[in-house]
Design a protein around this motif. Structure first.
Motif, PDB file in Angstrom:
ATOM      1  N   TYR A 114       0.836  -1.217   0.000  1.00 24.69           N
ATOM      2  CA  TYR A 114       0.000   0.000   0.000  1.00 24.69           C
ATOM      3  C   TYR A 114       0.868   1.264   0.000  1.00 24.69           C
ATOM      4  N   ALA A 115       1.835   1.322   0.910  1.00 26.77           N
ATOM      5  CA  ALA A 115       2.691   2.507   1.013  1.00 26.77           C
ATOM      6  C   ALA A 115       3.598   2.634  -0.206  1.00 26.77           C
ATOM      7  N   ARG A 116       4.136   1.485  -0.664  1.00 24.03           N
ATOM      8  CA  ARG A 116       5.078   1.534  -1.793  1.00 24.03           C
ATOM      9  C   ARG A 116       4.384   1.969  -3.086  1.00 24.03           C
ATOM     10  N   ILE A 117       3.106   1.626  -3.237  1.00 23.00           N
ATOM     11  CA  ILE A 117       2.375   2.066  -4.436  1.00 23.00           C
ATOM     12  C   ILE A 117       2.108   3.569  -4.360  1.00 23.00           C
ATOM     13  N   GLY A 118       1.988   4.086  -3.144  1.00 25.67           N
ATOM     14  CA  GLY A 118       1.775   5.525  -3.006  1.00 25.67           C
ATOM     15  C   GLY A 118       0.532   5.876  -2.206  1.00 25.67           C
ATOM     16  N   GLY A 119      -0.023   4.870  -1.524  1.00 30.58           N
ATOM     17  CA  GLY A 119      -1.140   5.140  -0.620  1.00 30.58           C
ATOM     18  C   GLY A 119      -2.495   5.179  -1.302  1.00 30.58           C
ATOM     19  N   TYR A 120      -3.448   5.689  -0.563  1.00 32.16           N
ATOM     20  CA  TYR A 120      -4.857   5.595  -0.951  1.00 32.16           C
ATOM     21  C   TYR A 120      -5.165   6.237  -2.308  1.00 32.16           C
ATOM     22  N   ALA A 178      -3.201   6.937  -4.780  1.00 33.35           N
ATOM     23  CA  ALA A 178      -2.549   6.240  -5.897  1.00 33.35           C
ATOM     24  C   ALA A 178      -3.352   4.987  -6.262  1.00 33.35           C
ATOM     25  N   ILE A 179      -3.821   4.275  -5.252  1.00 35.41           N
ATOM     26  CA  ILE A 179      -4.627   3.079  -5.513  1.00 35.41           C
ATOM     27  C   ILE A 179      -5.981   3.486  -6.117  1.00 35.41           C
ATOM     28  N   ALA A 180      -6.529   4.597  -5.652  1.00 36.42           N
ATOM     29  CA  ALA A 180      -7.787   5.104  -6.228  1.00 36.42           C
ATOM     30  C   ALA A 180      -7.630   5.390  -7.717  1.00 36.42           C
ATOM     31  N   ALA A 181      -6.519   5.993  -8.093  1.00 37.98           N
ATOM     32  CA  ALA A 181      -6.299   6.310  -9.510  1.00 37.98           C
ATOM     33  C   ALA A 181      -6.225   5.029 -10.340  1.00 37.98           C
ATOM     34  N   ILE A 182      -5.568   4.016  -9.798  1.00 36.02           N
ATOM     35  CA  ILE A 182      -5.447   2.734 -10.510  1.00 36.02           C
ATOM     36  C   ILE A 182      -6.824   2.075 -10.640  1.00 36.02           C
ATOM     37  N   VAL A 183      -7.583   2.075  -9.547  1.00 38.17           N
ATOM     38  CA  VAL A 183      -8.924   1.468  -9.559  1.00 38.17           C
ATOM     39  C   VAL A 183      -9.838   2.216 -10.532  1.00 38.17           C
ATOM     40  N   ASP A 184      -9.782   3.530 -10.529  1.00 42.68           N
ATOM     41  CA  ASP A 184     -10.642   4.302 -11.446  1.00 42.68           C
ATOM     42  C   ASP A 184     -10.316   3.995 -12.905  1.00 42.68           C
ATOM     43  N   GLU A 185      -9.032   3.915 -13.189  1.00 37.92           N
ATOM     44  CA  GLU A 185      -8.613   3.600 -14.554  1.00 37.92           C
ATOM     45  C   GLU A 185      -9.064   2.176 -14.928  1.00 37.92           C
ATOM     46  N   PHE A 186      -8.847   1.256 -14.018  1.00 38.78           N
ATOM     47  CA  PHE A 186      -9.247  -0.141 -14.248  1.00 38.78           C
ATOM     48  C   PHE A 186     -10.752  -0.246 -14.495  1.00 38.78           C
ATOM     49  N   LEU A 187     -11.544   0.360 -13.634  1.00 38.92           N
ATOM     50  CA  LEU A 187     -13.001   0.251 -13.765  1.00 38.92           C
ATOM     51  C   LEU A 187     -13.508   0.964 -15.017  1.00 38.92           C
ATOM     52  N   GLN A 188     -12.862   2.076 -15.343  1.00 41.32           N
ATOM     53  CA  GLN A 188     -13.252   2.821 -16.539  1.00 41.32           C
ATOM     54  C   GLN A 188     -13.003   1.996 -17.809  1.00 41.32           C
ATOM     55  N   THR A 189     -11.832   1.392 -17.895  1.00 40.09           N
ATOM     56  CA  THR A 189     -11.529   0.614 -19.102  1.00 40.09           C
ATOM     57  C   THR A 189     -12.355  -0.672 -19.138  1.00 40.09           C
ATOM     58  N   THR A 197     -14.334  -1.463  -4.063  1.00 37.99           N
ATOM     59  CA  THR A 197     -13.176  -2.086  -4.710  1.00 37.99           C
ATOM     60  C   THR A 197     -11.892  -1.391  -4.265  1.00 37.99           C
ATOM     61  N   LEU A 198     -11.940  -0.074  -4.215  1.00 36.08           N
ATOM     62  CA  LEU A 198     -10.795   0.699  -3.723  1.00 36.08           C
ATOM     63  C   LEU A 198     -10.455   0.318  -2.280  1.00 36.08           C
ATOM     64  N   ASP A 199     -11.463   0.280  -1.432  1.00 36.62           N
ATOM     65  CA  ASP A 199     -11.210  -0.040  -0.022  1.00 36.62           C
ATOM     66  C   ASP A 199     -10.709  -1.470   0.154  1.00 36.62           C
ATOM     67  N   TYR A 200     -11.241  -2.368  -0.671  1.00 32.96           N
ATOM     68  CA  TYR A 200     -10.783  -3.758  -0.598  1.00 32.96           C
ATOM     69  C   TYR A 200      -9.286  -3.825  -0.878  1.00 32.96           C
ATOM     70  N   LEU A 201      -8.878  -3.193  -1.988  1.00 32.72           N
ATOM     71  CA  LEU A 201      -7.464  -3.263  -2.382  1.00 32.72           C
ATOM     72  C   LEU A 201      -6.570  -2.491  -1.428  1.00 32.72           C
ATOM     73  N   ALA A 202      -7.066  -1.376  -0.904  1.00 34.07           N
ATOM     74  CA  ALA A 202      -6.285  -0.615   0.072  1.00 34.07           C
ATOM     75  C   ALA A 202      -6.028  -1.478   1.307  1.00 34.07           C
ATOM     76  N   ALA A 203      -7.072  -2.114   1.797  1.00 34.83           N
ATOM     77  CA  ALA A 203      -6.928  -2.960   2.991  1.00 34.83           C
ATOM     78  C   ALA A 203      -6.046  -4.177   2.696  1.00 34.83           C
ATOM     79  N   ALA A 204      -6.286  -4.818   1.554  1.00 34.72           N
ATOM     80  CA  ALA A 204      -5.556  -6.049   1.224  1.00 34.72           C
ATOM     81  C   ALA A 204      -4.070  -5.791   0.976  1.00 34.72           C
ATOM     82  N   SER A 205      -3.723  -4.563   0.595  1.00 34.16           N
ATOM     83  CA  SER A 205      -2.313  -4.261   0.326  1.00 34.16           C
ATOM     84  C   SER A 205      -1.599  -3.704   1.563  1.00 34.16           C
ATOM     85  N   GLY A 206      -2.314  -3.638   2.681  1.00 30.82           N
ATOM     86  CA  GLY A 206      -1.653  -3.249   3.921  1.00 30.82           C
ATOM     87  C   GLY A 206      -2.030  -1.885   4.466  1.00 30.82           C
ATOM     88  N   GLY A 207      -2.999  -1.225   3.823  1.00 32.38           N
ATOM     89  CA  GLY A 207      -3.462   0.065   4.328  1.00 32.38           C
ATOM     90  C   GLY A 207      -4.318  -0.110   5.573  1.00 32.38           C
TER      91      GLY A 207
END
Ligand code: HEM
Length: 124
Positions: free
Chosen positions: A8-14, A16-27, A53-63
């Motif tokens: 979670y921290a290495r990706i850049g936190g909440y 950063a994960i939100a941006a990835i999730v938004d892009e993923f869901l949009q495509t 989905t964002l909260d799931y991945l944030a929690a699962a990655s250690g947030g």
């Protein structure tokens, strides 16, 4: 970046994960091969699914996020998601990681984390 930091921290936190999730869901939502999922979903429901989905991945990655949704198996029960649809979704996540220039190690770890859910999400 220290190796001991969470994914979670290495990706850049909440955010950063939100941006990835938004892009993923949009495509995913605009991929004609995935049209049967939620093309009729209203905006509120989309927002809710995006947040979960964002909260799931944030929690699962250690947030420290508390995921308040269902477990992955009941959340996807009855959708009959198949292996080729799963592959399409994984490809979209991979492209989202590339778009935001997530480093290789973190990309591999996040993809492994998500792919570890395959048994709970894919039904046939
Ligand atoms: C082929 C891949 C996937 C498809 C087609 C898919 C599709 C869906 C659909 C249609 C819903 C229900 C929406 C609704 O009824 O409102 C849902 C819920 C959800 N999905 Fe997925 N999903 C996929 C993969 C994933 C992955 C990889 C994750 C986690 C990273 C995820 C996390 C969630 C969450 C958190 C919910 C909401 C759970 C709740 O309502 O409590 N999904 N998904």
């Amino acid at each position: 970046m220290a190796n001991s930091e969470t994914l979670y921290a290495r990706i850049g936190g909440y955010d950063a994960i939100a941006a990835i999730v938004d892009e993923f869901l949009q495509t995913l939502a605009t991929d004609p091969r995935m049209e049967r999922f939620g093309s009729a979903m209203n905006l509120e429901r989309r927002k809710r699914n995006r947040q979960l989905t964002l909260d799931y991945l944030a929690a699962a990655s250690g947030g420290s996020t508390l995921y308040l949704g269902q477990d992955m198996k009941p959340a996807h029960a009855g959708l009959a998601i198949n292996a080729s649809e799963w592959k399409i979704a994984m490809d979209h996540i991979e492209r989202a990681l590339a778009k935001f220039k997530v480093p290789e190690r973190e990309s591999i770890e996040l993809l492994a984390l998500v792919d570890g859910l395959k048994g709970e999400i894919v039904e046939r």
